[in-house]
Scaffold this active site. Structure first.
Site, PDB file in Angstrom:
ATOM      1  N   ARG A   1       0.603  -5.532   3.056  1.00 12.78           N
ATOM      2  CA  ARG A   1      -0.580  -6.170   3.638  1.00 12.78           C
ATOM      3  C   ARG A   1      -0.726  -7.564   3.055  1.00 12.78           C
ATOM      4  NH1 ARG A   1      -5.583  -1.999   2.874  1.00 12.78           N
ATOM      5  NH2 ARG A   1      -5.418  -2.351   0.631  1.00 12.78           N
TER       6      ARG A   1
ATOM      7  N   ARG B   1     -13.331  -6.915  -2.875  1.00 11.93           N
ATOM      8  CA  ARG B   1     -14.288  -6.118  -2.091  1.00 11.93           C
ATOM      9  C   ARG B   1     -15.674  -6.184  -2.711  1.00 11.93           C
ATOM     10  NH1 ARG B   1     -10.414  -1.992  -0.536  1.00 11.93           N
ATOM     11  NH2 ARG B   1      -8.403  -3.017  -0.656  1.00 11.93           N
TER      12      ARG B   1
ATOM     13  N   LYS C   1       0.859  -1.188   0.000  1.00 13.25           N
ATOM     14  CA  LYS C   1       0.000   0.000   0.000  1.00 13.25           C
ATOM     15  C   LYS C   1       0.891   1.233   0.000  1.00 13.25           C
ATOM     16  CE  LYS C   1      -4.038   1.973   2.312  1.00 13.25           C
ATOM     17  NZ  LYS C   1      -5.092   1.710   3.305  1.00 13.25           N
TER      18      LYS C   1
ATOM     19  N   ASP D   1     -16.371  -0.133  -1.150  1.00 14.76           N
ATOM     20  CA  ASP D   1     -15.042  -0.513  -1.649  1.00 14.76           C
ATOM     21  C   ASP D   1     -14.125  -0.904  -0.495  1.00 14.76           C
ATOM     22  OD1 ASP D   1     -15.471   2.385  -1.257  1.00 14.76           O
ATOM     23  OD2 ASP D   1     -13.317   2.530  -1.544  1.00 14.76           O
TER      24      ASP D   1
ATOM     25  N   ASP E   1      -8.703  -1.942   5.030  1.00 14.61           N
ATOM     26  CA  ASP E   1      -8.487  -0.522   4.770  1.00 14.61           C
ATOM     27  C   ASP E   1      -8.589   0.324   6.036  1.00 14.61           C
ATOM     28  OD1 ASP E   1      -7.827  -0.889   2.208  1.00 14.61           O
ATOM     29  OD2 ASP E   1      -9.434   0.293   1.321  1.00 14.61           O
TER      30      ASP E   1
HETATM   31  P1  AMP Z   1     -10.123   4.777   0.778  1.00 13.94           P
HETATM   32  O1  AMP Z   1     -11.404   5.401   1.186  1.00 13.94           O
HETATM   33  O2  AMP Z   1      -8.911   5.280   1.487  1.00 13.94           O
HETATM   34  O3  AMP Z   1     -10.195   3.285   0.826  1.00 13.94           O
HETATM   35  O4  AMP Z   1      -9.849   5.188  -0.751  1.00 13.94           O
HETATM   36  C1  AMP Z   1     -10.833   5.262  -1.724  1.00 13.94           C
HETATM   37  C2  AMP Z   1     -10.225   5.153  -3.092  1.00 13.94           C
HETATM   38  O5  AMP Z   1      -9.272   6.167  -3.301  1.00 13.94           O
HETATM   39  C3  AMP Z   1      -9.523   3.834  -3.363  1.00 13.94           C
HETATM   40  O6  AMP Z   1      -9.792   3.462  -4.675  1.00 13.94           O
HETATM   41  C4  AMP Z   1      -8.071   4.196  -3.181  1.00 13.94           C
HETATM   42  O7  AMP Z   1      -7.232   3.347  -3.914  1.00 13.94           O
HETATM   43  C5  AMP Z   1      -8.026   5.622  -3.673  1.00 13.94           C
HETATM   44  N1  AMP Z   1      -6.938   6.385  -3.065  1.00 13.94           N
HETATM   45  C6  AMP Z   1      -6.863   6.845  -1.802  1.00 13.94           C
HETATM   46  N2  AMP Z   1      -5.712   7.525  -1.603  1.00 13.94           N
HETATM   47  C7  AMP Z   1      -5.030   7.479  -2.764  1.00 13.94           C
HETATM   48  C8  AMP Z   1      -3.771   7.981  -3.205  1.00 13.94           C
HETATM   49  N3  AMP Z   1      -2.955   8.672  -2.414  1.00 13.94           N
HETATM   50  N4  AMP Z   1      -3.411   7.729  -4.479  1.00 13.94           N
HETATM   51  C9  AMP Z   1      -4.206   7.052  -5.304  1.00 13.94           C
HETATM   52  N5  AMP Z   1      -5.393   6.565  -4.957  1.00 13.94           N
HETATM   53  C10 AMP Z   1      -5.802   6.762  -3.709  1.00 13.94           C
HETATM   54 MG    MG Z   2     -10.180   1.645   0.269  1.00 11.31          MG
END
Ligand code: AMP
Ligand code: MG
Length: 520
Positions: free
Chosen positions: A194, A201, A124, A271, A281
């Protein structure tokens, strides 16, 4: 013992499911594919912060060559013989369909056979993928420490979760606006490795249904059943229904555990819901300190508090409805799905009740106990009692008067304010004493059983933040101390007693302690 780098590569996900036909690594919609081939970003100066020796032991793994290990878990080189990929999924975020999301900053580096199991290893923060949208694909040290420590802590608390193998810093700086206030700071970049039998998901199914791509929905579902629910039999409408029922059951059990230990996930978007019922997550999660069902640590959700502690069961149900909708094209009948969802409510309440009875030490349960538990929850909330301390100390209950002082000690209220609740507490403690008197178990047996469900140590929000503050000065001793502490959360560990304490005042309104954003 096997060397981590000599394991058998067995890419079951990528071997049996359709790949993105493009390999260009730029943000885009990826159609008719479960994943995209990607390469990890090479970090400029990787360094190992911590490795989960306990998880390594469980997997019977060892590291023969530290340099080579670091290169692989930092994304500097691929795992020998494996091909890295990012997964495609969609999701409902905060109640709204968000379209394609996907592994924007998670890259699967290998699927490895260990004993009779197949584990996915995922980095990650190892760089952008076609799913990164406008973001950078990176992760910072603070959020990586939080994910690393908490996923291992949850496992040792007995909560289903993905695991963490290692935590490294990359040597690169990553700009982040921590409270989305316009104040962008460079932070140290980091990567958690991880590990899970599957990272699929709910959103993996939703994305195909949203695109009316039943062919790939079928492929993904059949694959997940064959790999992870083989006891359900060959794919058929009945099997899909059984599959859904089992996901519902696992999700429900996970939520009961969260309620038992006081965990608030913070971002229960679809997700972030594992098809295996694992906690996945770790972002702006938190632990209840004062017992407040309305609490969420996630400042992004501060207005509606959609994902507050007390709503997690109903949100899980909402998410399961989305999964049912996603699976519907395979089943084409609403009734069996609706029946399962209807059952969830009843079964959740029953299992929650069992769990709460266990927390207060009742082995024989009667319907009257529900009232005792409801009254207790009201009191815990109104008199602002530390959840972990209260339940842990409750096993030592002997008689109401002396225990009242223990309750007072566990309250975040000032003495005069607590006085307002003394009568109610005395009355509850009296009822509790009477009720305990009806138990057939010995006191010793009860204490043992209670201490097995009421942890003494959890990763309090301020504890993780202290470890982060030190780590940002390259002092990782607290990361290790908390890691060690949380290997045995139900043990007394008298030398660690300082962590069995209420949240200090300084942590009440500190960023990272009570307030966390999605910025990570
Ligand atoms: P999360 O709510 O943190 O699980 O993220 C939601 C979505 O945003 C997922 O598809 C993650 O892969 C994407 N995401 C979150 N942070 C980043 C990042 N820094 N760069 C690229 N994708 C991100
Ligand atoms: Mg996520």
């Amino acid at each position: 013992m096997a060397n981590f780098l000599d394991l058998e590569v067995d890419q079951r996900f990528t071997d049996s499911l359709p790949a993105d036909y493009l390999t260009v690594n730029m943000p885009r919609q990826v159609l008719e594919a479960c994943f995209s081939w990607v390469e990890t970003k090479v970090p400029s100066n990787p360094s190992l912060v911590h490795r989960s020796s306990e998880f390594m032991k469980e997997l019977k793994l060892e590291v023969e060559d530290e340099e080579a290990f670091l290169k692989v878990v930092s994304g500097a080189v691929p795992y020998p013989g494996a091909k890295a990929y990012a997964m495609c999924y969609g999701g409902h975020q905060f109640g709204h369909w968000a379209g394609q999301l996907g592994d924007g900053r998670a890259i699967n580096i290998a699927e490895l056979n260990i004993g009779s199991s197949n584990w996915k290893f995922q980095l990650k923060g190892a760089g952008p993928t076609p799913y990164s949208r406008r973001a950078d694909g990176l992760a910072v040290l603070r959020s990586s420490i939080r994910e690393y420590l908490c996923s291992e802590a949850m496992h040792h608390l007995g909560v289903p979760t993905t695991r963490a193998l290692s935590l490294v810093t990359t040597g690169d700086l990553v700009p982040r606006d921590i409270m989305y206030s316009g104040d962008v700071q460079d932070e140290p970049g980091a990567i958690v490795c991880r590990v899970s039998p599957s990272f699929v998901r709910f959103g993996g199914f939703e994305i195909f249904t949203s695109r009316q791509d039943v062919e790939n929905l079928t492929k993904l579902t059949n694959h997940v059943i064959k790999e992870h629910y083989p006891h359900l039999g060959e794919p058929s409408k009945e099997t899909y229904v059984k599959f859904f029922a089992e996901v519902v059951d696992r999700t429900k059990k996970m939520i009961v555990h969260w309620q038992r230990v006081g965990f608030v996930h913070g971002v229960m978007n679809t997700d972030n819901m594992s098809i295996l019922g694992l906690t996945i997550d770790y972002g702006p999660y938190g632990w209840l300190e004062d017992y407040n069902p309305g609490w969420t640590p996630n400042t992004t959700d501060a207005q509606h508090k959609r994902y507050r502690f007390g709503s997690q069961a109903s949100i899980a149900l909402w998410n399961l409805v989305q999964l049912a909708n996603a699976l519907f094209p395979l089943i084409e009948e609403a009734k069996p799905l609706e029946d399962i969802l209807e059952n969830y409510k009843k079964e959740y309440l029953a299992e929650y009740f069992e769990m709460m009875c266990a927390k207060i030490g009742l082995a024989e349960r009667s319907n009257l106990d529900a009232q005792l538990i409801d009254e207790l929850k009201e009191l815990l909330e109104s008199s602002s009692i530390d959840m972990t301390i209260f339940f842990r100390n409750l096993s030592q209950f002997e008689e109401p008067n002396t225990f009242l002082d223990v309750v007072r000690e566990a309250s975040y209220l000032e003495d005069e304010k607590f006085d307002n609740f003394v009568d109610s507490w005395s009355s509850w403690l009296h009822d509790y004493a009477v009720r305990l008197g009806q138990e057939k178990r010995s006191r010793e047996e009860r204490i043992k059983a209670m201490n097995a469900v009421n942890p003494k140590y959890v990763l309090r929000n301020y504890m993780a933040q202290l470890a982060i503050d030190a780590a940002e000065h390259e002092d990782y001793s607290l990361v290790d101390e908390l890691y060690q502490l949380l290997l045995k959360p139900y043990d007394e560990q008298p030398e660690m007693e300082k962590w069995f304490a209420k949240r200090p005042d300084w942590a009440l309104n500190k960023v990272g302690c009570s307030m966390l954003s999605c910025s990570s």
